[in-house]
Motif scaffolding. Sequence first.
Motif, PDB file in Angstrom:
ATOM      1  N   PHE A  57       0.891  -1.291  -0.041  1.00  0.00           N
ATOM      2  CA  PHE A  57      -0.047   0.095  -0.248  1.00  0.00           C
ATOM      3  C   PHE A  57       0.728   1.153  -0.045  1.00  0.00           C
ATOM      4  O   PHE A  57       0.366   2.269   0.586  1.00  0.00           O
ATOM      5  N   PHE A  60      -0.205   4.765  -0.361  1.00  0.00           N
ATOM      6  CA  PHE A  60      -0.795   5.631   0.949  1.00  0.00           C
ATOM      7  C   PHE A  60       0.163   6.217   1.820  1.00  0.00           C
ATOM      8  O   PHE A  60      -0.279   7.234   2.729  1.00  0.00           O
ATOM      9  N   ARG A 100       4.326  -2.728  12.395  1.00  0.00           N
ATOM     10  CA  ARG A 100       3.736  -1.860  11.176  1.00  0.00           C
ATOM     11  C   ARG A 100       4.541  -0.486  11.384  1.00  0.00           C
ATOM     12  O   ARG A 100       4.504   0.105  10.405  1.00  0.00           O
ATOM     13  N   MET A 218      -1.878   2.151  10.236  1.00  0.00           N
ATOM     14  CA  MET A 218      -3.172   2.361   9.439  1.00  0.00           C
ATOM     15  C   MET A 218      -3.225   1.321   8.340  1.00  0.00           C
ATOM     16  O   MET A 218      -4.389   1.014   7.823  1.00  0.00           O
ATOM     17  N   THR A 219      -2.043   0.453   8.189  1.00  0.00           N
ATOM     18  CA  THR A 219      -2.091  -0.383   6.960  1.00  0.00           C
ATOM     19  C   THR A 219      -2.929  -1.620   7.588  1.00  0.00           C
ATOM     20  O   THR A 219      -3.136  -2.540   6.739  1.00  0.00           O
ATOM     21  N   ALA A 221      -5.954  -1.230   8.745  1.00  0.00           N
ATOM     22  CA  ALA A 221      -7.338  -0.999   7.862  1.00  0.00           C
ATOM     23  C   ALA A 221      -7.199  -1.205   6.447  1.00  0.00           C
ATOM     24  O   ALA A 221      -8.245  -2.114   6.122  1.00  0.00           O
ATOM     25  N   PHE A 222      -6.019  -1.211   5.635  1.00  0.00           N
ATOM     26  CA  PHE A 222      -5.994  -1.523   4.399  1.00  0.00           C
ATOM     27  C   PHE A 222      -5.973  -3.214   4.150  1.00  0.00           C
ATOM     28  O   PHE A 222      -6.689  -3.590   3.462  1.00  0.00           O
ATOM     29  N   GLY A 248      -4.563   4.355  14.084  1.00  0.00           N
ATOM     30  CA  GLY A 248      -4.050   3.984  12.933  1.00  0.00           C
ATOM     31  C   GLY A 248      -5.351   3.242  11.912  1.00  0.00           C
ATOM     32  O   GLY A 248      -5.472   3.609  10.812  1.00  0.00           O
ATOM     33  N   ARG A 251      -7.529   6.091  10.787  1.00  0.00           N
ATOM     34  CA  ARG A 251      -6.965   6.755   9.714  1.00  0.00           C
ATOM     35  C   ARG A 251      -7.152   6.137   8.394  1.00  0.00           C
ATOM     36  O   ARG A 251      -7.340   6.532   7.459  1.00  0.00           O
ATOM     37  N   GLY A 252      -6.677   4.643   8.584  1.00  0.00           N
ATOM     38  CA  GLY A 252      -6.725   3.644   7.339  1.00  0.00           C
ATOM     39  C   GLY A 252      -8.126   3.568   6.804  1.00  0.00           C
ATOM     40  O   GLY A 252      -8.318   4.089   5.757  1.00  0.00           O
TER      41      GLY A 252
END
Length: 383
Positions: A57, A60, A100, A218-219, A221-222, A248, A251-252
């Motif tokens: 990602f 982002f 992360r 936030m990754t 969430a991705f 995080g 935000r993601g």
Amino acid sequence: MAADLTCPDCGAVYAAGPDEPWRCGCGHALEFTERPHPQGDPLPLHNLDTSEGLWTFFEFLPMEQHVTFYEGFTPLVDAPDWDAEFKLEYVFPTGSFKDRGATTTLSRAVELGVEKVIEDSSGNAGASIATYAARAGLAADIYVPADINQSKLMAIQRADARPVRIEGTREDVTAACLEAVEGDASDTEADERDAPYQTGAGWYASHAWNPAFYAGTMTFAFEVAAQQGWTVPDAVVLPIGHGTLLLGAYRGFSLLNEAGIVDGMPRLLGAQAAGYAPIVAALGGEPTDDDGTRATIADGIQITEPARGTQLLEAIEATDGDAIALGDDPIESTLDRLHRSGFYVEPTCAVAPAALEQYRERGVIDDADDVVVPLTGSGLKTL
């Protein structure tokens, strides 16, 4: 070129560099001036090249990949006994989700030409920052509680970082770390308003303050969205200490919505340790156990003043979320249950699954809800 930093409160902008401040002169946490969004529609998971891990990602992320073990894309597995899905964040290289943030934070440190990083931690974040600093070839001082778990202390030492053990509370550890970070900055010719927040003895690779760390978390969430076919769950239940994973995640998922990739936000439901529950208190809940005792087993989230507490409250309120506090008994019983189910995690990790049960009992989560719970730290770190 490395992204500059800005204060969302007063609007001040700080140029990127090894001497950038760790927070604004007004006292507010800093953010990146850049907030990248990807272009085009995402590929389905089975067509997505995940060999770069969370750096899949990259579009982002406001930094380039410099320091990585290709971590990320942790498994999302069914947990039928909990009627939920568990995301196995404890399978990261150092055994916790903190990797992360470490990969993105140390990648930014390399971009800036940093020579030494400094961090304060109860254990997991310190071990992660130390390990990724070793990968980057950078010196690291890690401030930790004097009674830190021995396995986490050894992880820091074996990465050739310097552990600095501090007597007292977790807040005392942070205070000692900040004294080192600030160094002799107050004696420079810098503006008096900014002087206390300049970097002195090293670059503050703080998992609580540094925006680069949240770019990494936030990754989470991705990955969840990708693993669910670019949809979002109804709710995510997460532990809160400094709240780096919850914020995080917020935000993601927000970025995914802004990019038009998903439609909607999951409810973010937090879990804190009884006696260390300022977010619960701020939301009007009961921050202690029934008998007023503090939870002692969940040492990883014993934080009384989260660095970004206001942002955590905003994230919870914006998603119609909540936060509750748990004592030792439900955490210990849930930890045993997790181990018997094959999830070998550390005690702090049991807080979120224990909270899931209480949220169900209170009717906050329905049986039909799609719920994701991260399992955040490995049981190997408690040996």
